[in-house]
Write a protein that holds these residues in place. Structure first.
Motif, PDB file in Angstrom:
ATOM      1  N   ASP A   7      19.050  47.008  32.941  1.00  0.00           N
ATOM      2  CA  ASP A   7      19.075  48.139  32.020  1.00  0.00           C
ATOM      3  C   ASP A   7      19.105  47.719  30.552  1.00  0.00           C
ATOM      4  O   ASP A   7      19.086  48.562  29.671  1.00  0.00           O
ATOM      5  CB  ASP A   7      20.188  49.123  32.363  1.00  0.00           C
ATOM      6  CG  ASP A   7      21.580  48.571  32.191  1.00  0.00           C
ATOM      7  OD1 ASP A   7      21.736  47.441  31.708  1.00  0.00           O
ATOM      8  OD2 ASP A   7      22.530  49.284  32.561  1.00  0.00           O
ATOM      9  N   SER A   8      19.093  46.424  30.279  1.00  0.00           N
ATOM     10  CA  SER A   8      18.949  45.964  28.889  1.00  0.00           C
ATOM     11  C   SER A   8      17.594  46.378  28.331  1.00  0.00           C
ATOM     12  O   SER A   8      17.412  46.472  27.125  1.00  0.00           O
ATOM     13  CB  SER A   8      19.076  44.442  28.806  1.00  0.00           C
ATOM     14  OG  SER A   8      20.345  44.033  29.220  1.00  0.00           O
ATOM     15  N   CYS A   9      16.649  46.621  29.223  1.00  0.00           N
ATOM     16  CA  CYS A   9      15.304  47.052  28.828  1.00  0.00           C
ATOM     17  C   CYS A   9      15.268  48.537  28.497  1.00  0.00           C
ATOM     18  O   CYS A   9      14.367  49.004  27.818  1.00  0.00           O
ATOM     19  CB  CYS A   9      14.312  46.762  29.958  1.00  0.00           C
ATOM     20  SG  CYS A   9      12.619  47.298  29.655  1.00  0.00           S
ATOM     21  N   ARG A  10      16.256  49.247  28.998  1.00  0.00           N
ATOM     22  CA  ARG A  10      16.272  50.697  28.837  1.00  0.00           C
ATOM     23  C   ARG A  10      16.076  51.104  27.395  1.00  0.00           C
ATOM     24  O   ARG A  10      16.795  50.671  26.511  1.00  0.00           O
ATOM     25  CB  ARG A  10      17.602  51.221  29.332  1.00  0.00           C
ATOM     26  CG  ARG A  10      17.438  52.389  30.152  1.00  0.00           C
ATOM     27  CD  ARG A  10      18.708  52.701  30.813  1.00  0.00           C
ATOM     28  NE  ARG A  10      18.402  53.940  31.491  1.00  0.00           N
ATOM     29  CZ  ARG A  10      19.222  54.620  32.169  1.00  0.00           C
ATOM     30  NH1 ARG A  10      20.445  54.217  32.267  1.00  0.00           N
ATOM     31  NH2 ARG A  10      18.849  55.720  32.747  1.00  0.00           N
ATOM     32  N   TYR A  11      15.111  51.919  27.183  1.00  0.00           N
ATOM     33  CA  TYR A  11      14.748  52.464  25.876  1.00  0.00           C
ATOM     34  C   TYR A  11      14.205  51.413  24.909  1.00  0.00           C
ATOM     35  O   TYR A  11      13.653  51.756  23.886  1.00  0.00           O
ATOM     36  CB  TYR A  11      15.912  53.242  25.248  1.00  0.00           C
ATOM     37  CG  TYR A  11      16.439  54.314  26.157  1.00  0.00           C
ATOM     38  CD1 TYR A  11      15.666  55.428  26.463  1.00  0.00           C
ATOM     39  CD2 TYR A  11      17.675  54.190  26.764  1.00  0.00           C
ATOM     40  CE1 TYR A  11      16.131  56.401  27.332  1.00  0.00           C
ATOM     41  CE2 TYR A  11      18.148  55.165  27.631  1.00  0.00           C
ATOM     42  CZ  TYR A  11      17.368  56.270  27.904  1.00  0.00           C
ATOM     43  OH  TYR A  11      17.829  57.218  28.761  1.00  0.00           O
ATOM     44  N   GLY A  29       7.925  52.728  33.362  1.00  0.00           N
ATOM     45  CA  GLY A  29       8.597  53.932  33.830  1.00  0.00           C
ATOM     46  C   GLY A  29       8.931  54.814  32.644  1.00  0.00           C
ATOM     47  O   GLY A  29       8.560  54.518  31.508  1.00  0.00           O
ATOM     48  N   LYS A  30       9.648  55.873  32.886  1.00  0.00           N
ATOM     49  CA  LYS A  30       9.986  56.828  31.834  1.00  0.00           C
ATOM     50  C   LYS A  30      10.792  56.194  30.704  1.00  0.00           C
ATOM     51  O   LYS A  30      10.504  56.408  29.537  1.00  0.00           O
ATOM     52  CB  LYS A  30      10.769  57.993  32.429  1.00  0.00           C
ATOM     53  CG  LYS A  30      11.139  59.050  31.430  1.00  0.00           C
ATOM     54  CD  LYS A  30      11.869  60.199  32.073  1.00  0.00           C
ATOM     55  CE  LYS A  30      12.290  61.205  31.021  1.00  0.00           C
ATOM     56  NZ  LYS A  30      13.074  62.295  31.605  1.00  0.00           N
ATOM     57  N   LYS A  71      16.255  51.162  41.876  1.00  0.00           N
ATOM     58  CA  LYS A  71      15.380  51.969  41.015  1.00  0.00           C
ATOM     59  C   LYS A  71      13.944  51.461  41.084  1.00  0.00           C
ATOM     60  O   LYS A  71      13.003  52.234  41.156  1.00  0.00           O
ATOM     61  CB  LYS A  71      15.861  51.973  39.565  1.00  0.00           C
ATOM     62  CG  LYS A  71      17.063  52.838  39.314  1.00  0.00           C
ATOM     63  CD  LYS A  71      17.405  52.805  37.838  1.00  0.00           C
ATOM     64  CE  LYS A  71      18.583  53.655  37.491  1.00  0.00           C
ATOM     65  NZ  LYS A  71      18.892  53.614  36.055  1.00  0.00           N
ATOM     66  N   ALA A  72      13.795  50.140  41.041  1.00  0.00           N
ATOM     67  CA  ALA A  72      12.449  49.556  41.115  1.00  0.00           C
ATOM     68  C   ALA A  72      11.804  49.853  42.465  1.00  0.00           C
ATOM     69  O   ALA A  72      10.628  50.234  42.527  1.00  0.00           O
ATOM     70  CB  ALA A  72      12.508  48.055  40.866  1.00  0.00           C
ATOM     71  N   GLU A  73      12.571  49.697  43.530  1.00  0.00           N
ATOM     72  CA  GLU A  73      12.033  49.964  44.870  1.00  0.00           C
ATOM     73  C   GLU A  73      11.633  51.437  44.994  1.00  0.00           C
ATOM     74  O   GLU A  73      10.592  51.752  45.566  1.00  0.00           O
ATOM     75  CB  GLU A  73      13.054  49.582  45.931  1.00  0.00           C
ATOM     76  CG  GLU A  73      13.243  48.083  46.044  1.00  0.00           C
ATOM     77  CD  GLU A  73      14.423  47.677  46.905  1.00  0.00           C
ATOM     78  OE1 GLU A  73      15.318  48.511  47.159  1.00  0.00           O
ATOM     79  OE2 GLU A  73      14.454  46.497  47.309  1.00  0.00           O
ATOM     80  N   ASN A  74      12.453  52.326  44.458  1.00  0.00           N
ATOM     81  CA  ASN A  74      12.136  53.758  44.492  1.00  0.00           C
ATOM     82  C   ASN A  74      10.940  54.104  43.614  1.00  0.00           C
ATOM     83  O   ASN A  74      10.126  54.944  43.960  1.00  0.00           O
ATOM     84  CB  ASN A  74      13.345  54.607  44.089  1.00  0.00           C
ATOM     85  CG  ASN A  74      14.444  54.559  45.106  1.00  0.00           C
ATOM     86  OD1 ASN A  74      14.208  54.337  46.289  1.00  0.00           O
ATOM     87  ND2 ASN A  74      15.667  54.759  44.647  1.00  0.00           N
ATOM     88  N   PHE A  75      10.830  53.440  42.467  1.00  0.00           N
ATOM     89  CA  PHE A  75       9.728  53.687  41.540  1.00  0.00           C
ATOM     90  C   PHE A  75       8.396  53.369  42.205  1.00  0.00           C
ATOM     91  O   PHE A  75       7.412  54.099  42.025  1.00  0.00           O
ATOM     92  CB  PHE A  75       9.910  52.831  40.274  1.00  0.00           C
ATOM     93  CG  PHE A  75       8.836  53.039  39.240  1.00  0.00           C
ATOM     94  CD1 PHE A  75       8.854  54.134  38.409  1.00  0.00           C
ATOM     95  CD2 PHE A  75       7.810  52.119  39.114  1.00  0.00           C
ATOM     96  CE1 PHE A  75       7.869  54.317  37.455  1.00  0.00           C
ATOM     97  CE2 PHE A  75       6.821  52.293  38.163  1.00  0.00           C
ATOM     98  CZ  PHE A  75       6.846  53.401  37.336  1.00  0.00           C
ATOM     99  N   PHE A  76       8.358  52.303  42.978  1.00  0.00           N
ATOM    100  CA  PHE A  76       7.117  51.891  43.627  1.00  0.00           C
ATOM    101  C   PHE A  76       6.943  52.490  45.020  1.00  0.00           C
ATOM    102  O   PHE A  76       5.942  52.230  45.677  1.00  0.00           O
ATOM    103  CB  PHE A  76       7.017  50.365  43.676  1.00  0.00           C
ATOM    104  CG  PHE A  76       6.823  49.767  42.317  1.00  0.00           C
ATOM    105  CD1 PHE A  76       5.582  49.819  41.708  1.00  0.00           C
ATOM    106  CD2 PHE A  76       7.869  49.206  41.633  1.00  0.00           C
ATOM    107  CE1 PHE A  76       5.392  49.298  40.444  1.00  0.00           C
ATOM    108  CE2 PHE A  76       7.699  48.669  40.359  1.00  0.00           C
ATOM    109  CZ  PHE A  76       6.455  48.715  39.765  1.00  0.00           C
ATOM    110  N   GLY A  77       7.931  53.276  45.444  1.00  0.00           N
ATOM    111  CA  GLY A  77       7.811  53.993  46.715  1.00  0.00           C
ATOM    112  C   GLY A  77       8.160  53.168  47.864  1.00  0.00           C
ATOM    113  O   GLY A  77       7.856  53.161  48.956  1.00  0.00           O
TER     114      GLY A  77
END
Length: 77
Positions: A7-11, A29-30, A71-77
């Motif tokens: 989450d250091s990448c967040r925003y 992602g968003k 989150k990554a696994e969910n993002f890619f389905g």
């Protein structure tokens, strides 16, 4: 095995990692980027390219960042 963007990448969304990935497994992602764990070849190129040190090996992921792998696994389905 794959790398995970914490989450250091967040925003921040510094995209240096995207252009360096040889298999194009990093997607936007968003509010941050994600690495597809099924495509990542564990080369580590993205780790050195990240200006905010947000990318770590999934086995070195701190406990408070475990949700980032999910989150990554969910993002890619």
């Amino acid at each position: 095995m794959a790398f995970v963007i914490t989450d250091s990448c967040r925003y921040e969304k510094a995209a240096e990692c995207v252009g360096i990935c040889p298999v194009d497994c990093i997607q936007e992602g968003k509010d941050q980027y994600f690495i597809d764990p099924n495509v990542c070849i564990d080369c580590g190129a993205c780790v050195a390219a990240c200006p905010v040190d947000a990318i770590v090996d999934e086995h070195d992921l701190p406990d408070d960042q475990e949700e980032q792998l999910e989150k990554a696994e969910n993002f890619f389905g």
